[in-house]
Motif scaffolding. Sequence first.
Motif, PDB file in Angstrom:
ATOM      1  N   VAL A  60       0.846  -1.193   0.000  1.00 40.92           N
ATOM      2  CA  VAL A  60       0.000   0.000   0.000  1.00 40.92           C
ATOM      3  C   VAL A  60       0.883   1.245   0.000  1.00 40.92           C
ATOM      4  O   VAL A  60       0.641   2.196  -0.757  1.00 40.92           O
ATOM      5  CB  VAL A  60      -0.975   0.010   1.202  1.00 40.92           C
ATOM      6  N   ASN A  61       1.946   1.235   0.789  1.00 40.40           N
ATOM      7  CA  ASN A  61       2.874   2.360   0.827  1.00 40.40           C
ATOM      8  C   ASN A  61       3.532   2.567  -0.539  1.00 40.40           C
ATOM      9  O   ASN A  61       3.675   3.705  -1.003  1.00 40.40           O
ATOM     10  CB  ASN A  61       3.936   2.142   1.907  1.00 40.40           C
ATOM     11  N   GLN A  62       3.915   1.482  -1.195  1.00 47.52           N
ATOM     12  CA  GLN A  62       4.529   1.585  -2.526  1.00 47.52           C
ATOM     13  C   GLN A  62       3.546   2.165  -3.542  1.00 47.52           C
ATOM     14  O   GLN A  62       3.952   2.949  -4.412  1.00 47.52           O
ATOM     15  CB  GLN A  62       5.026   0.213  -2.985  1.00 47.52           C
ATOM     16  N   TRP A  63       2.276   1.798  -3.429  1.00 49.85           N
ATOM     17  CA  TRP A  63       1.267   2.385  -4.323  1.00 49.85           C
ATOM     18  C   TRP A  63       1.179   3.893  -4.107  1.00 49.85           C
ATOM     19  O   TRP A  63       1.092   4.653  -5.061  1.00 49.85           O
ATOM     20  CB  TRP A  63      -0.102   1.773  -4.080  1.00 49.85           C
ATOM     21  N   LEU A  64       1.195   4.306  -2.838  1.00 52.67           N
ATOM     22  CA  LEU A  64       1.063   5.732  -2.521  1.00 52.67           C
ATOM     23  C   LEU A  64       2.319   6.533  -2.890  1.00 52.67           C
ATOM     24  O   LEU A  64       2.234   7.746  -3.091  1.00 52.67           O
ATOM     25  CB  LEU A  64       0.757   5.916  -1.033  1.00 52.67           C
ATOM     26  N   LYS A  65       3.439   5.876  -2.976  1.00 49.06           N
ATOM     27  CA  LYS A  65       4.699   6.550  -3.333  1.00 49.06           C
ATOM     28  C   LYS A  65       5.006   6.437  -4.824  1.00 49.06           C
ATOM     29  O   LYS A  65       5.942   7.076  -5.311  1.00 49.06           O
ATOM     30  CB  LYS A  65       5.872   5.981  -2.528  1.00 49.06           C
ATOM     31  N   GLY A  66       4.256   5.604  -5.535  1.00 48.69           N
ATOM     32  CA  GLY A  66       4.475   5.451  -6.968  1.00 48.69           C
ATOM     33  C   GLY A  66       5.663   4.587  -7.327  1.00 48.69           C
ATOM     34  O   GLY A  66       6.174   4.658  -8.440  1.00 48.69           O
ATOM     35  N   THR A  67       6.102   3.746  -6.395  1.00 53.71           N
ATOM     36  CA  THR A  67       7.222   2.853  -6.695  1.00 53.71           C
ATOM     37  C   THR A  67       6.741   1.528  -7.269  1.00 53.71           C
ATOM     38  O   THR A  67       7.544   0.775  -7.814  1.00 53.71           O
ATOM     39  CB  THR A  67       8.099   2.605  -5.453  1.00 53.71           C
ATOM     40  N   THR A  68       5.447   1.253  -7.139  1.00 57.53           N
ATOM     41  CA  THR A  68       4.812   0.061  -7.691  1.00 57.53           C
ATOM     42  C   THR A  68       3.478   0.488  -8.288  1.00 57.53           C
ATOM     43  O   THR A  68       2.722   1.205  -7.635  1.00 57.53           O
ATOM     44  CB  THR A  68       4.553  -0.987  -6.583  1.00 57.53           C
ATOM     45  N   PRO A  69       3.170   0.060  -9.506  1.00 56.69           N
ATOM     46  CA  PRO A  69       1.865   0.399 -10.081  1.00 56.69           C
ATOM     47  C   PRO A  69       0.732  -0.249  -9.270  1.00 56.69           C
ATOM     48  O   PRO A  69       0.864  -1.379  -8.815  1.00 56.69           O
ATOM     49  CB  PRO A  69       1.906  -0.206 -11.486  1.00 56.69           C
ATOM     50  N   ILE A  70      -0.353   0.474  -9.107  1.00 57.10           N
ATOM     51  CA  ILE A  70      -1.510  -0.083  -8.418  1.00 57.10           C
ATOM     52  C   ILE A  70      -2.437  -0.719  -9.456  1.00 57.10           C
ATOM     53  O   ILE A  70      -2.823  -0.057 -10.425  1.00 57.10           O
ATOM     54  CB  ILE A  70      -2.247   0.973  -7.558  1.00 57.10           C
ATOM     55  N   PRO A  71      -2.755  -1.992  -9.287  1.00 55.17           N
ATOM     56  CA  PRO A  71      -3.692  -2.619 -10.228  1.00 55.17           C
ATOM     57  C   PRO A  71      -5.046  -1.909 -10.168  1.00 55.17           C
ATOM     58  O   PRO A  71      -5.474  -1.449  -9.110  1.00 55.17           O
ATOM     59  CB  PRO A  71      -3.800  -4.060  -9.704  1.00 55.17           C
ATOM     60  N   GLU A  72      -5.710  -1.837 -11.314  1.00 56.42           N
ATOM     61  CA  GLU A  72      -6.969  -1.093 -11.375  1.00 56.42           C
ATOM     62  C   GLU A  72      -8.014  -1.630 -10.401  1.00 56.42           C
ATOM     63  O   GLU A  72      -8.741  -0.847  -9.784  1.00 56.42           O
ATOM     64  CB  GLU A  72      -7.505  -1.054 -12.805  1.00 56.42           C
ATOM     65  N   ALA A  73      -8.073  -2.943 -10.213  1.00 58.85           N
ATOM     66  CA  ALA A  73      -9.052  -3.505  -9.269  1.00 58.85           C
ATOM     67  C   ALA A  73      -8.759  -3.046  -7.842  1.00 58.85           C
ATOM     68  O   ALA A  73      -9.677  -2.746  -7.076  1.00 58.85           O
ATOM     69  CB  ALA A  73      -9.050  -5.032  -9.339  1.00 58.85           C
ATOM     70  N   ARG A  74      -7.475  -2.977  -7.485  1.00 58.90           N
ATOM     71  CA  ARG A  74      -7.109  -2.501  -6.139  1.00 58.90           C
ATOM     72  C   ARG A  74      -7.368  -1.001  -6.017  1.00 58.90           C
ATOM     73  O   ARG A  74      -7.735  -0.512  -4.954  1.00 58.90           O
ATOM     74  CB  ARG A  74      -5.643  -2.788  -5.826  1.00 58.90           C
ATOM     75  N   LEU A  75      -7.192  -0.274  -7.106  1.00 56.33           N
ATOM     76  CA  LEU A  75      -7.480   1.159  -7.074  1.00 56.33           C
ATOM     77  C   LEU A  75      -8.953   1.399  -6.783  1.00 56.33           C
ATOM     78  O   LEU A  75      -9.298   2.256  -5.972  1.00 56.33           O
ATOM     79  CB  LEU A  75      -7.089   1.827  -8.400  1.00 56.33           C
ATOM     80  N   VAL A  76      -9.819   0.621  -7.407  1.00 60.28           N
ATOM     81  CA  VAL A  76     -11.261   0.758  -7.159  1.00 60.28           C
ATOM     82  C   VAL A  76     -11.564   0.507  -5.691  1.00 60.28           C
ATOM     83  O   VAL A  76     -12.298   1.264  -5.051  1.00 60.28           O
ATOM     84  CB  VAL A  76     -12.066  -0.199  -8.068  1.00 60.28           C
ATOM     85  N   GLU A  77     -10.973  -0.531  -5.120  1.00 60.88           N
ATOM     86  CA  GLU A  77     -11.182  -0.830  -3.704  1.00 60.88           C
ATOM     87  C   GLU A  77     -10.638   0.289  -2.818  1.00 60.88           C
ATOM     88  O   GLU A  77     -11.267   0.666  -1.830  1.00 60.88           O
ATOM     89  CB  GLU A  77     -10.513  -2.157  -3.337  1.00 60.88           C
ATOM     90  N   PHE A  78      -9.478   0.815  -3.179  1.00 61.04           N
ATOM     91  CA  PHE A  78      -8.868   1.908  -2.417  1.00 61.04           C
ATOM     92  C   PHE A  78      -9.778   3.135  -2.462  1.00 61.04           C
ATOM     93  O   PHE A  78     -10.030   3.785  -1.446  1.00 61.04           O
ATOM     94  CB  PHE A  78      -7.495   2.230  -2.990  1.00 61.04           C
ATOM     95  N   MET A  79     -10.296   3.448  -3.647  1.00 67.61           N
ATOM     96  CA  MET A  79     -11.189   4.602  -3.772  1.00 67.61           C
ATOM     97  C   MET A  79     -12.448   4.401  -2.932  1.00 67.61           C
ATOM     98  O   MET A  79     -12.935   5.348  -2.315  1.00 67.61           O
ATOM     99  CB  MET A  79     -11.547   4.841  -5.245  1.00 67.61           C
ATOM    100  N   ASP A  80     -12.959   3.176  -2.902  1.00 67.02           N
ATOM    101  CA  ASP A  80     -14.139   2.893  -2.070  1.00 67.02           C
ATOM    102  C   ASP A  80     -13.825   3.122  -0.594  1.00 67.02           C
ATOM    103  O   ASP A  80     -14.620   3.727   0.129  1.00 67.02           O
ATOM    104  CB  ASP A  80     -14.618   1.452  -2.279  1.00 67.02           C
ATOM    105  N   LEU A  81     -12.665   2.647  -0.139  1.00 68.44           N
ATOM    106  CA  LEU A  81     -12.277   2.823   1.259  1.00 68.44           C
ATOM    107  C   LEU A  81     -12.099   4.299   1.613  1.00 68.44           C
ATOM    108  O   LEU A  81     -12.393   4.717   2.725  1.00 68.44           O
ATOM    109  CB  LEU A  81     -10.978   2.069   1.555  1.00 68.44           C
ATOM    110  N   LEU A  82     -11.618   5.077   0.649  1.00 68.63           N
ATOM    111  CA  LEU A  82     -11.398   6.506   0.882  1.00 68.63           C
ATOM    112  C   LEU A  82     -12.659   7.343   0.651  1.00 68.63           C
ATOM    113  O   LEU A  82     -12.635   8.555   0.869  1.00 68.63           O
ATOM    114  CB  LEU A  82     -10.270   7.026  -0.024  1.00 68.63           C
ATOM    115  N   GLU A  83     -13.711   6.677   0.222  1.00 73.95           N
ATOM    116  CA  GLU A  83     -14.983   7.369  -0.030  1.00 73.95           C
ATOM    117  C   GLU A  83     -14.772   8.598  -0.913  1.00 73.95           C
ATOM    118  O   GLU A  83     -15.211   9.713  -0.602  1.00 73.95           O
ATOM    119  CB  GLU A  83     -15.655   7.745   1.294  1.00 73.95           C
ATOM    120  N   VAL A  84     -14.079   8.388  -2.029  1.00 72.25           N
ATOM    121  CA  VAL A  84     -13.793   9.494  -2.933  1.00 72.25           C
ATOM    122  C   VAL A  84     -15.081  10.000  -3.584  1.00 72.25           C
ATOM    123  O   VAL A  84     -16.058   9.267  -3.713  1.00 72.25           O
ATOM    124  CB  VAL A  84     -12.770   9.111  -4.030  1.00 72.25           C
ATOM    125  N   THR A  85     -15.046  11.245  -4.010  1.00 69.17           N
ATOM    126  CA  THR A  85     -16.190  11.825  -4.712  1.00 69.17           C
ATOM    127  C   THR A  85     -16.228  11.256  -6.135  1.00 69.17           C
ATOM    128  O   THR A  85     -15.243  10.671  -6.612  1.00 69.17           O
ATOM    129  CB  THR A  85     -16.061  13.356  -4.796  1.00 69.17           C
TER     130      THR A  85
END
Length: 122
Positions: A60-85
């Motif tokens: 998760v830290n690597q995703w937030l720092k851009g050292t590892t690409p975040i898979p699109e499915a995990r991005l969707v889950e992350f956005m759900d957890l963050l309750e993005v607009t």
Amino acid sequence: MSKNWKYKGHNEDVVKELAEQLETIWKRKKSALGLSQEEVATRMRAKIGSDNTGVTQPVVNQWLKGTTPIPEARLVEFMDLLEVTDDERQHLTQIAQRQRRPDYDVNQVMHLLTPQTEKASD
């Protein structure tokens, strides 16, 4: 792309752009939502239904720092957890869709991943 970038099928600049945008939202919302990187990883593993997903706090830290690409499915889950607009979701999704390099054909490098057997001499 830097010479140390190991995700050749992903555009490093776009991965870092996505991470920067995601981290901005993360910093703004994590406290109010009571989230830590470990909690994000735990919830993602629970949603997937397996502890063998590779989603850990360091990832998760690597995703937030851009050292590892975040898979699109995990991005969707992350956005759900963050309750993005809806606007944030659309913006992050548009960036994520540009992560993969269209000029990169994984089949061109598969031979590098496949063990070569030597031909027997007669």
